[in-house]
Structures are given as structure tokens and as C-alpha cells.
Scaffold this motif. Structure first.
Motif, mmCIF file in Angstrom:
data_model
loop_
_atom_site.group_PDB
_atom_site.id
_atom_site.type_symbol
_atom_site.label_atom_id
_atom_site.label_comp_id
_atom_site.label_asym_id
_atom_site.label_seq_id
_atom_site.Cartn_x
_atom_site.Cartn_y
_atom_site.Cartn_z
ATOM 1 N N GLY A 40 -5.528 4.292 10.314
ATOM 2 C CA GLY A 40 -6.542 5.320 10.422
ATOM 3 C C GLY A 40 -7.091 6.007 8.684
ATOM 4 N N GLY A 41 -6.200 5.913 7.582
ATOM 5 C CA GLY A 41 -5.917 6.086 6.791
ATOM 6 C C GLY A 41 -5.367 7.388 6.277
ATOM 7 N N LYS A 42 -4.371 8.073 7.209
ATOM 8 C CA LYS A 42 -4.209 10.037 7.255
ATOM 9 C C LYS A 42 -3.768 9.917 6.072
ATOM 10 N N ALA A 43 -4.308 11.588 5.549
ATOM 11 C CA ALA A 43 -3.257 11.490 4.564
ATOM 12 C C ALA A 43 -1.702 11.210 4.607
ATOM 13 N N PRO A 44 -1.029 11.520 3.301
ATOM 14 C CA PRO A 44 -0.102 10.655 2.852
ATOM 15 C C PRO A 44 1.344 12.244 3.953
ATOM 16 N N ALA A 45 1.930 12.035 4.655
ATOM 17 C CA ALA A 45 2.824 12.872 5.041
ATOM 18 C C ALA A 45 3.902 13.469 3.506
ATOM 19 N N ALA A 46 4.995 14.632 4.166
ATOM 20 C CA ALA A 46 5.188 15.363 2.419
ATOM 21 C C ALA A 46 6.519 16.563 2.982
ATOM 22 N N ALA A 47 7.413 16.091 1.731
ATOM 23 C CA ALA A 47 8.641 16.748 2.223
ATOM 24 C C ALA A 47 9.507 17.071 1.390
ATOM 25 N N GLY A 48 10.286 18.396 1.268
ATOM 26 C CA GLY A 48 11.128 18.213 0.381
ATOM 27 C C GLY A 48 10.319 19.869 -0.776
ATOM 28 N N ALA A 49 11.127 20.383 -1.105
ATOM 29 C CA ALA A 49 11.023 21.485 -2.117
ATOM 30 C C ALA A 49 10.801 21.236 -3.558
ATOM 31 N N SER A 50 9.977 21.629 -4.113
ATOM 32 C CA SER A 50 8.827 21.505 -5.206
ATOM 33 C C SER A 50 10.397 22.325 -6.705
ATOM 34 N N ASP A 51 11.390 22.439 -6.009
ATOM 35 C CA ASP A 51 11.641 23.615 -7.317
ATOM 36 C C ASP A 51 12.937 22.410 -7.194
ATOM 37 N N ALA A 52 13.265 21.390 -6.574
ATOM 38 C CA ALA A 52 14.424 20.654 -6.601
ATOM 39 C C ALA A 52 14.256 19.596 -8.068
ATOM 40 N N GLU A 53 15.201 19.358 -8.671
ATOM 41 C CA GLU A 53 15.528 18.869 -10.158
ATOM 42 C C GLU A 53 14.964 17.283 -10.309
ATOM 43 N N GLU A 82 20.089 15.924 1.456
ATOM 44 C CA GLU A 82 21.530 16.478 1.201
ATOM 45 C C GLU A 82 21.462 16.196 -0.643
ATOM 46 N N GLY A 83 21.384 15.224 -0.943
ATOM 47 C CA GLY A 83 22.169 15.694 -1.949
ATOM 48 C C GLY A 83 20.675 16.514 -3.356
ATOM 49 N N GLY A 84 20.369 16.954 -2.392
ATOM 50 C CA GLY A 84 19.246 17.803 -3.368
ATOM 51 C C GLY A 84 18.276 17.463 -3.926
ATOM 52 N N ALA A 85 17.488 16.331 -3.605
ATOM 53 C CA ALA A 85 16.358 15.722 -3.918
ATOM 54 C C ALA A 85 15.030 16.452 -3.589
ATOM 55 N N ALA A 86 13.962 16.348 -4.162
ATOM 56 C CA ALA A 86 12.867 16.621 -3.154
ATOM 57 C C ALA A 86 12.258 15.302 -2.707
ATOM 58 N N VAL A 87 11.858 14.940 -1.338
ATOM 59 C CA VAL A 87 11.234 13.544 -0.797
ATOM 60 C C VAL A 87 9.874 14.015 -0.637
ATOM 61 N N ASN A 88 9.175 13.230 -1.133
ATOM 62 C CA ASN A 88 7.600 13.465 -0.898
ATOM 63 C C ASN A 88 7.691 12.171 0.404
ATOM 64 N N THR A 89 6.303 11.170 1.037
ATOM 65 C CA THR A 89 6.719 10.755 1.230
ATOM 66 C C THR A 89 4.787 10.270 2.447
ATOM 67 N N TYR A 90 4.121 8.535 1.674
ATOM 68 C CA TYR A 90 2.793 8.476 1.201
ATOM 69 C C TYR A 90 2.694 6.648 2.211
ATOM 70 N N GLU A 91 1.888 7.345 3.076
ATOM 71 C CA GLU A 91 1.102 5.756 4.407
ATOM 72 C C GLU A 91 -0.255 5.234 3.621
ATOM 73 N N GLY A 92 -0.200 4.278 2.980
ATOM 74 C CA GLY A 92 -1.714 3.578 2.868
ATOM 75 C C GLY A 92 -2.435 3.808 3.979
ATOM 76 N N GLN A 93 -1.855 3.417 5.320
ATOM 77 C CA GLN A 93 -2.475 2.852 6.534
ATOM 78 C C GLN A 93 -2.944 1.492 6.456
ATOM 79 N N LEU A 94 -2.926 0.905 4.977
ATOM 80 C CA LEU A 94 -3.428 -0.804 5.355
ATOM 81 C C LEU A 94 -5.264 -0.375 4.959
ATOM 82 N N GLN A 95 -5.065 0.503 4.284
ATOM 83 C CA GLN A 95 -6.805 0.769 3.635
ATOM 84 C C GLN A 95 -6.938 0.822 2.271
ATOM 85 N N ALA A 96 -7.358 -0.415 1.762
ATOM 86 C CA ALA A 96 -7.240 -0.251 -0.040
ATOM 87 C C ALA A 96 -7.611 0.367 -0.533
ATOM 88 N N GLN A 97 -8.474 0.955 0.084
ATOM 89 C CA GLN A 97 -9.058 2.534 -0.686
ATOM 90 C C GLN A 97 -8.099 3.464 -1.495
#
Length: 349
Positions: A40-53, A82-97
């Protein structure tokens, strides 16, 4: 997977890892089967704090929730955070664009980005070349790029243990044939088949291997049909390195057919309860954690190629002791350790 040919060359770039507090992690084919997931070409999900190292991105060319390769990568998120990183996730939804914009978003937001899925390789190479201050890692293959880190899994090793497991199961059942189902007749599948045959022969030199290819990674009905045909040839234990097509043998076993299906990538015991003697786990999460440690230590170099087998915790085995028995589990675990130590050699086709 180590039989995949490099894909394309690009320009050169380097970066330095930011400081990051110490944390403990573990050192660590189904993606084609994801083609039936939502597109469906959804927007990426995101998680994590922006102030992480340290900010880490995990991009998949389709979507999480596959219960397989992509979800193995998602398992790393909790330990990284848990180690202090911010993790952001991205889903392409098999849409090349979607690929290039999402990868650029990942480059802008993260120090280190893991990319899963062959559909996005071209966009990955271009984005990595244009963003030398972000380190990109392609998981499960080799990319011919001076900017991209390639992390491959030594496929033949995992498939060797699948063969050893199949021979053990057949020995207990009095069967003389081990079944192998491949997705498409490509080098990486041939490499797996070669490892599987070696594993069978190591445990039972006189046992036969019956192999057949589906011609697709997304045809579980054909996979089931082939599984039943192999059963009629005497193949009780069967291993499908075939993406979603491999689900057919689990469905057949669940419906009562005399097939012992062996899982790949994740523990597949839930697909046919009481029928799955074991699974070969692709420890994508462990590899992500180890590569993150290497990155923070400043030892992960752009353009490098990393290889993972049992010794590096890239593969792991899950056994059902109720089906196999404690002695067989112990023998298989010992064989796994011998592969890790180099005492037992697995040849690549």
C-alpha cells in the motif's frame, strides 16, 4: 547469501562512528516470499528518541509483520534501544517509487542504516553514494559498491545442518530419502541444495536426496504439490528453501500427510504443531547487533564484506526434543559446534 553475484559499482565514501556507550549484544530466503504482503505504500514507521547518541535505521523493501526475514531484523530493535540508540524503521511496501525517498529519509535521520530486500538495491547504491556520512549495510547479499557494507550469510552451512537434521529424522522413521524443494533454480538455491546434500551424506552416506524446484518463491500450492510428490518417492523429512512456496509442505504436514517439514529463517513449529523436528534460524537480529558494535568501535568500513555462519552466530538451530529425542539433539548440537570450530568443512558449490 554467499552465492549472490555483486550487483553494481558506485563511488567511494567514508565516515567516522559517533561515540556510543558500551552495550552487550550477541554476534549473529525468505524475502522473496514476502511479495504477497501488503503493497500500500504506507509512510514509514518510526521509533526512538531524537537526542540519542546513535541513530539506527532499519529499511525493508516490503513490510514488517512477515513472520520471517524482516521480523528477524525487527527483533534487534529492543536491544539496540536498551543500549541507548534511537531506532527508526522504514517500509518500502514493494513500491519502487518509495525506495529512494525513504532511503534518503533514513540517511538524513541516522548514522547507520540496515537495508533488507533485493528490490531496493539500485536505490540503495545511489543513496549511499550521495550520503557518505551515513553508513549503509545490505543484509543477506553482496552489493558491489564502495559505500555499502555487505553482510552475507553462509547459506551452505545452514542448509548442511538442515540436511543432517533430515537424515536424522529419516533414520528414526525408517525412510531412505530426504526431500529438498528449491524456489527458483538460481545459484543461491543451488548452493543451499549442495549444503543440504552434504549434511544428509554426513549423517547417512547411503541416503538419497530427491530435489525439485517450484520455479517461484510465492506459490505455496505448488510447493505443497511438490512436497506430496516427493513423499510418494519416499521423502519423509523435507526442507524447502523456497520462500512462501515452502509453506506448502507445512500445510501438507498439518493436514495429516506423512511429511516432517524442516523450517528456515525462523522457528516454523507453529505452522504444523507436533510435526516440525526443527528449524534453521537466520539470526538477522544478532548480525545487526554485532555490526552495530563494530560500527561504534570504528571497525566497520564502508565497502567491506562481512560473512556470517555458525561461528559468528549467523545461523542457529531450534530442535523439537519430543520428536527427535535427547540423544539425537545432542548429536546434532555437537555437529553444529564442529562446523563452527572448522572441524567439519562445508563446501560451497
Amino acid at each position: 547469501m554467499n552465492a549472490i553475484e555483486p550487483i553494481a559499482a558506485s563511488r567511494h565514501g567514508r565516515r567516522h562512528a559517533p561515540s556510543f556507550r558500551a552495550w552487550t549484544g550477541v554476534a549473529g530466503l525468505a524475502c522473496a516470499g514476502l511479495l504477497l504482503a501488503g503493497c500500500g505504500g504506507k509512510a514509514p514507521a518510526a521509533a526512538g528518541a531524537s537526542d540519542a547518541e546513535l541513530s539506527i535505521g532499519i529499511f525493508v523493501d516490503n513490510a514488517f509483520g512477515d513472520g520471517d526475514f524482516f521480523d528477524q531484523a525487527a527483533k534487534a530493535q529492543a536491544s539496540l534501544e536498551e543500549g541507548g540508540a534511537a531506532v527508526n524503521t522504514y517500509e518500502g511496501q514493494l513500491q519502487a517509487q518509495n525506495f529512494a525517498p525513504l532511503l534518503q529519509d533514513a540517511a538524513d535521520a541516522n548514522d547507520l542504516v540496515f537495508v533488507l530486500g533485493f528490490e531496493a538495491i539500485d536505490a540503495l547504491i545511489d543513496t549511499a553514494a550521495e550520503n557518505p556520512d551515513t553508513t549503509f549495510v545490505f543484509l543477506d547479499g553482496v552489493v558491489d559498491s564502495a559505500e555499502v557494507v555487505s553482510a552475507e550469510f553462509r547459506t551452505a552451512e545452514g542448509c548442511f545442518m538442515a540436511g543432517a537434521l533430515a537424515a536424522t529424522v529419516n533414520g528414526e522413521a525408517g525412510a531412505d530419502t530426504a526431500g529438498f524443494i528449491g524456489g527458483v533454480n538460481a545459484p543461491v538455491i543451488q548452493n543451499c541444495e549442495a549444503g543440504y546434500v552434504q549434511g544428509v551424506e554426513h549423517v547417512a552416506p547411503d541416503m538419497k536426496v530427491a530435489a525439485q524446484y517450484v520455479g517461484s518463491f510465492v506459490d505455496p500450492a505448488k510447493g505443497r504439490e511438490i512436497g506430496l510428490a516427493l513423499k510418494n518417492k519416499g521423502a519423509y523429512a523435507q526442507y524447502a528453501y523456497a520462500g512462501l512456496s515452502g509453506a506448502g509442505i507445512f500445510d501438507a504436514a498439518k493436514s495429516g500427510q506423512e511429511i516432517a517439514p524442516i523450517g528456515i529463517v525462523t522457528d516454523k513449529s507453529s505452522l504444523a504443531p507436533g510435526k516440525v523436528p526443527g528449524s534453521v534460524e537466520m539470526k538477522v537480529d544478532a548480525v545487526i547487533e554485532q555490526l552495530t558494535e563494530d560500527f561504534t568501535a570504528g571497525t566497520l568500513k564502508q565497502g567491506s564484506q562481512q560473512s556470517y555462519g555458525f561461528a559468528e552466530d549467523g545461523w542457529g538451530m531450534v530442535y523439537d526434543e519430543k520428536i527427535l529425542g535427547a540423544d539425537n539433539v545432542a548429536a546434532l548440537s555437537e555437529l553444529e559446534a564442529k562446523i563452527a570450530s572448522g572441524e567439519v568443512k562445508v563446501n560451497v558449490q
